[in-house]
Design a protein around this motif. Structure first.
Motif, PDB file in Angstrom:
ATOM      1  N   ILE A  53      10.705   6.042  12.248  1.00 26.68           N
ATOM      2  CA  ILE A  53      10.501   5.003  11.228  1.00 26.68           C
ATOM      3  C   ILE A  53       9.284   5.343  10.371  1.00 26.68           C
ATOM      4  O   ILE A  53       9.311   5.180   9.146  1.00 26.68           O
ATOM      5  N   GLU A  54       8.223   5.833  10.985  1.00 33.44           N
ATOM      6  CA  GLU A  54       7.041   6.244  10.211  1.00 33.44           C
ATOM      7  C   GLU A  54       7.383   7.403   9.265  1.00 33.44           C
ATOM      8  O   GLU A  54       6.917   7.438   8.126  1.00 33.44           O
ATOM      9  N   ALA A  55       8.214   8.334   9.705  1.00 30.26           N
ATOM     10  CA  ALA A  55       8.641   9.440   8.836  1.00 30.26           C
ATOM     11  C   ALA A  55       9.416   8.894   7.634  1.00 30.26           C
ATOM     12  O   ALA A  55       9.238   9.371   6.503  1.00 30.26           O
ATOM     13  N   LEU A  56      10.253   7.890   7.855  1.00 28.12           N
ATOM     14  CA  LEU A  56      10.965   7.253   6.746  1.00 28.12           C
ATOM     15  C   LEU A  56       9.983   6.577   5.795  1.00 28.12           C
ATOM     16  O   LEU A  56      10.127   6.663   4.574  1.00 28.12           O
ATOM     17  N   ALA A  57       8.972   5.914   6.350  1.00 28.89           N
ATOM     18  CA  ALA A  57       7.970   5.242   5.515  1.00 28.89           C
ATOM     19  C   ALA A  57       7.176   6.256   4.685  1.00 28.89           C
ATOM     20  O   ALA A  57       6.886   6.012   3.508  1.00 28.89           O
ATOM     21  N   GLN A  58       6.843   7.392   5.278  1.00 30.38           N
ATOM     22  CA  GLN A  58       6.121   8.421   4.530  1.00 30.38           C
ATOM     23  C   GLN A  58       7.003   8.980   3.410  1.00 30.38           C
ATOM     24  O   GLN A  58       6.523   9.248   2.306  1.00 30.38           O
ATOM     25  N   THR A  59       8.287   9.116   3.659  1.00 27.87           N
ATOM     26  CA  THR A  59       9.214   9.546   2.613  1.00 27.87           C
ATOM     27  C   THR A  59       9.302   8.473   1.530  1.00 27.87           C
ATOM     28  O   THR A  59       9.265   8.773   0.332  1.00 27.87           O
ATOM     29  N   ALA A  60       9.374   7.220   1.935  1.00 23.58           N
ATOM     30  CA  ALA A  60       9.456   6.103   0.989  1.00 23.58           C
ATOM     31  C   ALA A  60       8.238   6.052   0.079  1.00 23.58           C
ATOM     32  O   ALA A  60       8.345   5.650  -1.085  1.00 23.58           O
ATOM     33  N   ALA A  61       7.084   6.442   0.580  1.00 20.36           N
ATOM     34  CA  ALA A  61       5.857   6.411  -0.226  1.00 20.36           C
ATOM     35  C   ALA A  61       6.005   7.242  -1.495  1.00 20.36           C
ATOM     36  O   ALA A  61       5.386   6.929  -2.516  1.00 20.36           O
ATOM     37  N   PHE A  62       6.840   8.253  -1.468  1.00 24.96           N
ATOM     38  CA  PHE A  62       7.026   9.089  -2.656  1.00 24.96           C
ATOM     39  C   PHE A  62       7.772   8.352  -3.769  1.00 24.96           C
ATOM     40  O   PHE A  62       7.661   8.715  -4.930  1.00 24.96           O
ATOM     41  N   THR A  63       8.520   7.320  -3.430  1.00 28.01           N
ATOM     42  CA  THR A  63       9.191   6.546  -4.481  1.00 28.01           C
ATOM     43  C   THR A  63       8.201   5.640  -5.197  1.00 28.01           C
ATOM     44  O   THR A  63       8.463   5.174  -6.290  1.00 28.01           O
ATOM     45  N   ALA A  64       7.058   5.392  -4.577  1.00 27.91           N
ATOM     46  CA  ALA A  64       6.030   4.536  -5.181  1.00 27.91           C
ATOM     47  C   ALA A  64       5.088   5.324  -6.080  1.00 27.91           C
ATOM     48  O   ALA A  64       4.269   4.731  -6.775  1.00 27.91           O
ATOM     49  N   LEU A  65       5.192   6.649  -6.072  1.00 23.06           N
ATOM     50  CA  LEU A  65       4.288   7.482  -6.859  1.00 23.06           C
ATOM     51  C   LEU A  65       4.718   7.520  -8.321  1.00 23.06           C
ATOM     52  O   LEU A  65       5.350   8.455  -8.779  1.00 23.06           O
ATOM     53  N   THR A  66       4.392   6.470  -9.027  1.00 26.53           N
ATOM     54  CA  THR A  66       4.677   6.391 -10.450  1.00 26.53           C
ATOM     55  C   THR A  66       3.359   6.494 -11.202  1.00 26.53           C
ATOM     56  O   THR A  66       2.286   6.437 -10.602  1.00 26.53           O
ATOM     57  N   GLU A  67       3.426   6.643 -12.496  1.00 24.25           N
ATOM     58  CA  GLU A  67       2.204   6.691 -13.290  1.00 24.25           C
ATOM     59  C   GLU A  67       1.442   5.383 -13.106  1.00 24.25           C
ATOM     60  O   GLU A  67       2.000   4.304 -13.237  1.00 24.25           O
ATOM     61  N   GLY A  68       0.178   5.484 -12.749  1.00 26.94           N
ATOM     62  CA  GLY A  68      -0.636   4.298 -12.521  1.00 26.94           C
ATOM     63  C   GLY A  68      -0.656   3.845 -11.070  1.00 26.94           C
ATOM     64  O   GLY A  68      -1.400   2.953 -10.708  1.00 26.94           O
ATOM     65  N   THR A  69       0.180   4.444 -10.215  1.00 29.52           N
ATOM     66  CA  THR A  69       0.178   4.111  -8.793  1.00 29.52           C
ATOM     67  C   THR A  69      -0.485   5.247  -8.041  1.00 29.52           C
ATOM     68  O   THR A  69      -0.101   6.404  -8.177  1.00 29.52           O
ATOM     69  N   GLU A  70      -1.478   4.889  -7.252  1.00 28.97           N
ATOM     70  CA  GLU A  70      -2.209   5.884  -6.493  1.00 28.97           C
ATOM     71  C   GLU A  70      -1.466   6.287  -5.225  1.00 28.97           C
ATOM     72  O   GLU A  70      -1.363   7.458  -4.896  1.00 28.97           O
ATOM     73  N   ILE A  71      -0.961   5.301  -4.477  1.00 31.77           N
ATOM     74  CA  ILE A  71      -0.302   5.569  -3.201  1.00 31.77           C
ATOM     75  C   ILE A  71       0.533   4.357  -2.809  1.00 31.77           C
ATOM     76  O   ILE A  71       0.281   3.249  -3.260  1.00 31.77           O
ATOM     77  N   GLY A  72       1.504   4.591  -1.941  1.00 31.66           N
ATOM     78  CA  GLY A  72       2.288   3.499  -1.380  1.00 31.66           C
ATOM     79  C   GLY A  72       1.990   3.360   0.098  1.00 31.66           C
ATOM     80  O   GLY A  72       1.900   4.359   0.807  1.00 31.66           O
ATOM     81  N   PHE A  73       1.796   2.134   0.562  1.00 34.59           N
ATOM     82  CA  PHE A  73       1.519   1.859   1.970  1.00 34.59           C
ATOM     83  C   PHE A  73       2.651   1.053   2.575  1.00 34.59           C
ATOM     84  O   PHE A  73       3.147   0.111   1.950  1.00 34.59           O
ATOM     85  N   LEU A  74       3.012   1.373   3.807  1.00 29.99           N
ATOM     86  CA  LEU A  74       4.031   0.611   4.523  1.00 29.99           C
ATOM     87  C   LEU A  74       3.537  -0.816   4.730  1.00 29.99           C
ATOM     88  O   LEU A  74       2.436  -1.030   5.235  1.00 29.99           O
ATOM     89  N   SER A  75       4.332  -1.789   4.315  1.00 32.60           N
ATOM     90  CA  SER A  75       3.924  -3.184   4.472  1.00 32.60           C
ATOM     91  C   SER A  75       4.881  -3.980   5.355  1.00 32.60           C
ATOM     92  O   SER A  75       4.486  -4.987   5.927  1.00 32.60           O
ATOM     93  N   SER A  76       6.134  -3.540   5.473  1.00 26.77           N
ATOM     94  CA  SER A  76       7.070  -4.272   6.330  1.00 26.77           C
ATOM     95  C   SER A  76       8.198  -3.372   6.808  1.00 26.77           C
ATOM     96  O   SER A  76       8.585  -2.421   6.132  1.00 26.77           O
ATOM     97  N   VAL A  77       8.695  -3.700   7.986  1.00 27.42           N
ATOM     98  CA  VAL A  77       9.859  -3.018   8.563  1.00 27.42           C
ATOM     99  C   VAL A  77      10.790  -4.114   9.056  1.00 27.42           C
ATOM    100  O   VAL A  77      10.391  -4.981   9.833  1.00 27.42           O
ATOM    101  N   LYS A  78      12.034  -4.077   8.574  1.00 27.79           N
ATOM    102  CA  LYS A  78      13.034  -5.056   8.999  1.00 27.79           C
ATOM    103  C   LYS A  78      14.318  -4.333   9.375  1.00 27.79           C
ATOM    104  O   LYS A  78      14.614  -3.266   8.844  1.00 27.79           O
ATOM    105  N   LYS A  79      15.057  -4.955  10.243  1.00 24.06           N
ATOM    106  CA  LYS A  79      16.376  -4.450  10.638  1.00 24.06           C
ATOM    107  C   LYS A  79      16.349  -2.979  11.035  1.00 24.06           C
ATOM    108  O   LYS A  79      17.263  -2.222  10.687  1.00 24.06           O
ATOM    109  N   ALA A  80      15.322  -2.570  11.753  1.00 24.01           N
ATOM    110  CA  ALA A  80      15.235  -1.189  12.228  1.00 24.01           C
ATOM    111  C   ALA A  80      16.188  -1.011  13.407  1.00 24.01           C
ATOM    112  O   ALA A  80      16.147  -1.783  14.359  1.00 24.01           O
ATOM    113  N   GLU A  81      17.041  -0.001  13.306  1.00 22.80           N
ATOM    114  CA  GLU A  81      18.012   0.263  14.363  1.00 22.80           C
ATOM    115  C   GLU A  81      18.034   1.742  14.698  1.00 22.80           C
ATOM    116  O   GLU A  81      17.950   2.589  13.815  1.00 22.80           O
TER     117      GLU A  81
END
Length: 132
Positions: free
Chosen positions: A53-81
């Motif tokens: 799940i942490e590996a997925l969150a680290q991958t997800a952080a790359f979708t937050a890397l837009t102009e003006g965004t410094e970094i993305g932090f994991l804030s919630s995990v739901k329906k993890a299976e």
């Protein structure tokens, strides 16, 4: 993709490479599981679900890397299976797709798989920290 975009370093970086990323939309990466990974022991023969799940969150952080965004932090995990396992020798494919935005957060679905077989999935929330 340059992995230095994440603040994580060994032994807490769980993505070897991001092969595709479209800011605000999706990211694809992978982790090669090795017998030398610190979490693989005589009694723990697979990558722990929480680390997947942490590996997925680290991958997800790359979708937050837009102009003006410094970094993305994991804030919630739901329906993890958990559906399977990733063992030494496996290539864990990681995919995250953004589904919606809300007040500085992006929400989406992460999927981890090995050889096309689903290992884990979760709904993740990422807080987008702005650079000032």
């Amino acid at each position: 993709m340059n992995m230095s975009a994440l603040p994580h370093r060994y032994p807490f970086l769980f993505v070897d490479r991001v092969v595709e990323h479209e800011p605000g939309k999706s990211a694809k990466g992978y982790k090669l599981i090795s017998e030398n990974d610190w979490y693989i022991t005589e009694t723990q023969k697979e990558m722990p679900f929480s680390i997947v799940i942490e590996a997925l969150a680290q991958t997800a952080a790359f979708t937050a890397l837009t102009e003006g965004t410094e970094i993305g932090f994991l804030s919630s995990v739901k329906k993890a299976e958990c559906f399977g396992r990733a063992v030494p020798g496996d290539k864990l494919d990681l995919y995250f797709e953004v589904l919606r935005y809300k007040r500085g957060f992006l929400f989406g679905k992460g999927l981890a798989s090995v050889n096309g077989q689903k290992v884990a999935e979760a709904e993740l929330g990422i807080y987008m920290e702005s650079g000032t």
